[in-house]
Motif scaffolding. Structure first.
Motif, PDB file in Angstrom:
ATOM      1  N   ILE A   1      51.351   3.703  37.169  1.00 25.24           N
ATOM      2  CA  ILE A   1      50.992   2.912  35.999  1.00 25.24           C
ATOM      3  C   ILE A   1      52.225   2.111  35.589  1.00 25.24           C
ATOM      4  O   ILE A   1      53.353   2.600  35.643  1.00 25.24           O
ATOM      5  CB  ILE A   1      50.524   3.821  34.845  1.00 25.24           C
ATOM      6  N   VAL A   2      52.019   0.859  35.205  1.00 21.30           N
ATOM      7  CA  VAL A   2      53.131   0.016  34.797  1.00 21.30           C
ATOM      8  C   VAL A   2      53.928   0.689  33.675  1.00 21.30           C
ATOM      9  O   VAL A   2      53.382   1.398  32.832  1.00 21.30           O
ATOM     10  CB  VAL A   2      52.596  -1.365  34.338  1.00 21.30           C
ATOM     11  N   SER A   3      55.251   0.505  33.690  1.00 24.96           N
ATOM     12  CA  SER A   3      56.113   1.136  32.681  1.00 24.96           C
ATOM     13  C   SER A   3      55.795   0.609  31.285  1.00 24.96           C
ATOM     14  O   SER A   3      55.655  -0.601  31.090  1.00 24.96           O
ATOM     15  CB  SER A   3      57.584   0.844  32.992  1.00 24.96           C
ATOM     16  N   VAL A   4      55.724   1.513  30.301  1.00 26.85           N
ATOM     17  CA  VAL A   4      55.428   1.143  28.923  1.00 26.85           C
ATOM     18  C   VAL A   4      56.497   1.748  28.013  1.00 26.85           C
ATOM     19  O   VAL A   4      56.863   2.928  28.168  1.00 26.85           O
ATOM     20  CB  VAL A   4      54.028   1.633  28.507  1.00 26.85           C
ATOM     21  N   TYR A   5      56.971   0.950  27.070  1.00 31.61           N
ATOM     22  CA  TYR A   5      58.041   1.385  26.167  1.00 31.61           C
ATOM     23  C   TYR A   5      57.732   0.977  24.728  1.00 31.61           C
ATOM     24  O   TYR A   5      57.186  -0.103  24.487  1.00 31.61           O
ATOM     25  CB  TYR A   5      59.377   0.738  26.553  1.00 31.61           C
ATOM     26  N   THR A   6      58.134   1.826  23.790  1.00 32.66           N
ATOM     27  CA  THR A   6      58.104   1.471  22.372  1.00 32.66           C
ATOM     28  C   THR A   6      59.459   0.873  22.018  1.00 32.66           C
ATOM     29  O   THR A   6      60.500   1.483  22.260  1.00 32.66           O
ATOM     30  CB  THR A   6      57.816   2.694  21.501  1.00 32.66           C
ATOM     31  N   THR A   7      59.448  -0.327  21.453  1.00 34.56           N
ATOM     32  CA  THR A   7      60.691  -1.032  21.151  1.00 34.56           C
ATOM     33  C   THR A   7      61.135  -0.780  19.706  1.00 34.56           C
ATOM     34  O   THR A   7      60.452  -0.094  18.935  1.00 34.56           O
ATOM     35  CB  THR A   7      60.505  -2.552  21.344  1.00 34.56           C
ATOM     36  N   ASN A   8      62.258  -1.390  19.348  1.00 35.89           N
ATOM     37  CA  ASN A   8      62.688  -1.369  17.948  1.00 35.89           C
ATOM     38  C   ASN A   8      62.334  -2.675  17.245  1.00 35.89           C
ATOM     39  O   ASN A   8      62.835  -2.964  16.161  1.00 35.89           O
ATOM     40  CB  ASN A   8      64.188  -1.106  17.840  1.00 35.89           C
ATOM     41  N   VAL A   9      61.459  -3.466  17.878  1.00 34.97           N
ATOM     42  CA  VAL A   9      61.028  -4.742  17.309  1.00 34.97           C
ATOM     43  C   VAL A   9      59.838  -4.487  16.382  1.00 34.97           C
ATOM     44  O   VAL A   9      58.779  -4.042  16.833  1.00 34.97           O
ATOM     45  CB  VAL A   9      60.625  -5.733  18.413  1.00 34.97           C
ATOM     46  N   PRO A  10      59.957  -4.737  15.083  1.00 35.59           N
ATOM     47  CA  PRO A  10      58.857  -4.470  14.168  1.00 35.59           C
ATOM     48  C   PRO A  10      57.764  -5.518  14.277  1.00 35.59           C
ATOM     49  O   PRO A  10      58.039  -6.707  14.434  1.00 35.59           O
ATOM     50  CB  PRO A  10      59.517  -4.504  12.792  1.00 35.59           C
ATOM     51  N   CYS A  11      56.528  -5.068  14.197  1.00 36.16           N
ATOM     52  CA  CYS A  11      55.408  -6.004  14.091  1.00 36.16           C
ATOM     53  C   CYS A  11      55.299  -6.495  12.652  1.00 36.16           C
ATOM     54  O   CYS A  11      55.836  -5.876  11.726  1.00 36.16           O
ATOM     55  CB  CYS A  11      54.102  -5.309  14.489  1.00 36.16           C
TER      56      CYS A  11
ATOM     57  N   ALA B   1      50.317  -5.452   8.067  1.00 37.90           N
ATOM     58  CA  ALA B   1      49.096  -5.907   7.388  1.00 37.90           C
ATOM     59  C   ALA B   1      48.410  -4.682   6.809  1.00 37.90           C
ATOM     60  O   ALA B   1      48.010  -3.782   7.553  1.00 37.90           O
ATOM     61  CB  ALA B   1      48.164  -6.626   8.352  1.00 37.90           C
ATOM     62  N   GLY B   2      48.270  -4.646   5.492  1.00 37.50           N
ATOM     63  CA  GLY B   2      47.618  -3.501   4.863  1.00 37.50           C
ATOM     64  C   GLY B   2      48.305  -2.199   5.241  1.00 37.50           C
ATOM     65  O   GLY B   2      49.523  -2.058   5.131  1.00 37.50           O
ATOM     66  N   ARG B   3      47.522  -1.257   5.780  1.00 38.37           N
ATOM     67  CA  ARG B   3      48.076   0.051   6.150  1.00 38.37           C
ATOM     68  C   ARG B   3      48.820   0.014   7.484  1.00 38.37           C
ATOM     69  O   ARG B   3      49.467   0.995   7.852  1.00 38.37           O
ATOM     70  CB  ARG B   3      46.949   1.083   6.234  1.00 38.37           C
ATOM     71  N   PHE B   4      48.719  -1.089   8.210  1.00 46.48           N
ATOM     72  CA  PHE B   4      49.256  -1.116   9.564  1.00 46.48           C
ATOM     73  C   PHE B   4      50.660  -1.729   9.606  1.00 46.48           C
ATOM     74  O   PHE B   4      50.867  -2.889   9.234  1.00 46.48           O
ATOM     75  CB  PHE B   4      48.321  -1.900  10.497  1.00 46.48           C
ATOM     76  N   ALA B   5      51.605  -0.923  10.078  1.00 47.16           N
ATOM     77  CA  ALA B   5      52.986  -1.371  10.249  1.00 47.16           C
ATOM     78  C   ALA B   5      53.621  -0.466  11.292  1.00 47.16           C
ATOM     79  O   ALA B   5      53.322   0.728  11.374  1.00 47.16           O
ATOM     80  CB  ALA B   5      53.755  -1.291   8.933  1.00 47.16           C
ATOM     81  N   GLY B   6      54.485  -1.053  12.106  1.00 44.54           N
ATOM     82  CA  GLY B   6      55.129  -0.249  13.131  1.00 44.54           C
ATOM     83  C   GLY B   6      55.730  -1.101  14.221  1.00 44.54           C
ATOM     84  O   GLY B   6      55.776  -2.333  14.122  1.00 44.54           O
ATOM     85  N   PRO B   7      56.183  -0.475  15.311  1.00 47.66           N
ATOM     86  CA  PRO B   7      56.921  -1.187  16.353  1.00 47.66           C
ATOM     87  C   PRO B   7      56.032  -1.824  17.408  1.00 47.66           C
ATOM     88  O   PRO B   7      54.898  -1.388  17.647  1.00 47.66           O
ATOM     89  CB  PRO B   7      57.747  -0.062  16.985  1.00 47.66           C
TER      90      PRO B   7
ATOM     91  N   GLY C   1      49.120  -3.706  24.947  1.00 43.57           N
ATOM     92  CA  GLY C   1      48.026  -3.206  24.117  1.00 43.57           C
ATOM     93  C   GLY C   1      48.207  -1.771  23.682  1.00 43.57           C
ATOM     94  O   GLY C   1      47.359  -1.227  22.964  1.00 43.57           O
ATOM     95  N   GLY C   2      49.323  -1.146  24.079  1.00 41.23           N
ATOM     96  CA  GLY C   2      49.657   0.164  23.509  1.00 41.23           C
ATOM     97  C   GLY C   2      50.177   0.044  22.092  1.00 41.23           C
ATOM     98  O   GLY C   2      50.277   1.039  21.374  1.00 41.23           O
ATOM     99  N   THR C   3      50.481  -1.192  21.666  1.00 42.69           N
ATOM    100  CA  THR C   3      50.994  -1.413  20.308  1.00 42.69           C
ATOM    101  C   THR C   3      50.055  -0.878  19.228  1.00 42.69           C
ATOM    102  O   THR C   3      50.518  -0.206  18.290  1.00 42.69           O
ATOM    103  CB  THR C   3      51.270  -2.910  20.083  1.00 42.69           C
ATOM    104  N   PRO C   4      48.735  -1.156  19.292  1.00 42.75           N
ATOM    105  CA  PRO C   4      47.852  -0.628  18.246  1.00 42.75           C
ATOM    106  C   PRO C   4      47.894   0.892  18.142  1.00 42.75           C
ATOM    107  O   PRO C   4      47.812   1.433  17.028  1.00 42.75           O
ATOM    108  CB  PRO C   4      46.462  -1.110  18.690  1.00 42.75           C
ATOM    109  N   GLN C   5      48.035   1.582  19.275  1.00 43.83           N
ATOM    110  CA  GLN C   5      48.123   3.041  19.220  1.00 43.83           C
ATOM    111  C   GLN C   5      49.383   3.470  18.474  1.00 43.83           C
ATOM    112  O   GLN C   5      49.336   4.318  17.584  1.00 43.83           O
ATOM    113  CB  GLN C   5      48.139   3.614  20.637  1.00 43.83           C
ATOM    114  N   ALA C   6      50.511   2.876  18.853  1.00 42.22           N
ATOM    115  CA  ALA C   6      51.769   3.240  18.218  1.00 42.22           C
ATOM    116  C   ALA C   6      51.748   2.935  16.724  1.00 42.22           C
ATOM    117  O   ALA C   6      52.210   3.732  15.894  1.00 42.22           O
ATOM    118  CB  ALA C   6      52.926   2.503  18.900  1.00 42.22           C
ATOM    119  N   VAL C   7      51.192   1.778  16.380  1.00 43.20           N
ATOM    120  CA  VAL C   7      51.167   1.364  14.974  1.00 43.20           C
ATOM    121  C   VAL C   7      50.200   2.225  14.168  1.00 43.20           C
ATOM    122  O   VAL C   7      50.508   2.647  13.044  1.00 43.20           O
ATOM    123  CB  VAL C   7      50.798  -0.127  14.876  1.00 43.20           C
TER     124      VAL C   7
END
Length: 276
Positions: A154-164, A167-173, A240-246
């Protein structure tokens, strides 16, 4: 953690047997429980999509979040509240037509079933988010090799320190996927993928991973690690792993996503959604 599997009417198939199948045929095999593996390299040329399912009470906030963060979260389709059916990129049931899912409750992973019918509720809304798997055929056609396909990972996936942008309740990297690209092919890789804004588009970062808080040896979501050759440069695309992390960072009470690497395969050709 309990793993639920679909009732199999016929024997399991190998990945080799799936190559060349149209997405409708592939989804039928998935629905029958005969394939619960990853979708990397399957239905070549067709767009794939990430899945996130959320309660209606937070769906509008999430929609706004995606609009504010189009690189990691390009929306492909949204279901009506309470309906698991999609109709625009395929006629399919989101409860059964992905090989495997991840179910989160109160921020914790509780199950990775191959069918989420028993988890479905009348207040749920499904979002399909564009996936970078969709532009990989174009990269290959441009002569740019893909290490994860060569090594069957599976392609490598990483959580960054770049904030999204929140919006409302949703905030994260922001979460990113990484593909090693030869130095003399970097410009071409940017040109090719920039034609696919609906599936993350051009890279968000090229080169030194520490600048976005990434250690290449420490991937997220149980994804592969790749050794870089001397002429390799790490290239990072929105993921698209961003929504999970957020959603996890935002402590959403209930959420269902695809298991990383086990995506929804649409009936839309990737080229059909590419920019001219």
């Amino acid at each position: 953690m309990t793993i639920v599997t679909k009732v199999q009417q016929q024997p399991e198939v190998s990945k080799a047997e799936l190559e060349g199948l149209h997405p409708r045929e592939l989804r039928k095999i998935v629905r029958e429980g005969r394939w619960t593996g990853g979708t990397e390299g399957l239905a070549r040329g067709y767009a794939q999509a990430n899945l996130i399912i959320l309660p209606k009470e937070v769906a509008l906030d999430f929609l706004i979040f995606c609009q504010r963060n189009p690189k990691p979260c390009p929306i492909v389709e949204i279901t009506d509240p309470g309906s698991p059916m999609i109709t625009q990129v395929a006629n399919a049931d989101l409860r059964t037509d992905l090989p495997r899912y991840s179910v989160y409750k109160e921020g914790k992973l509780v199950d990775q079933p191959s069918d989420i019918t028993s988890y479905w509720r009348d207040d749920l809304v499904g979002f399909l988010i564009g996936c970078s798997y969709s532009f990989e055929e174009a990269l290959l056609n441009a002569g740019i090799p893909l290490r994860h396909q060569e090594e069957n990972k599976i392609v490598s996936v990483y959580t960054t320190n770049v904030p999204c942008v929140p919006a409302g309740r949703f905030a994260g990297p922001m979460v990113v996927s990484m593909r090693p690209v030869k130095r003399d092919q970097l410009v071409r890789a940017v040109q090719v993928t920039s034609r696919f804004p609906a599936t993350h588009g051009a890279p968000v970062h090229i080169g030194d991973p520490s600048l976005i808080g990434v250690d290449l040896e420490k991937t997220d979501f149980d994804t592969g690690v790749f050794e870089l050759a001397e002429d390799d440069v790490p290239v990072f695309w929105g993921c698209g792993g961003t929504p999970q992390a957020v959603a996890l960072a935002s402590k959403i009470d209930f959420m269902i996503t695809h298991k990383v690497g086990h995506l929804f395969v649409t009936d839309k050709l990737s080229e059909a959604i590419a920019a001219i």
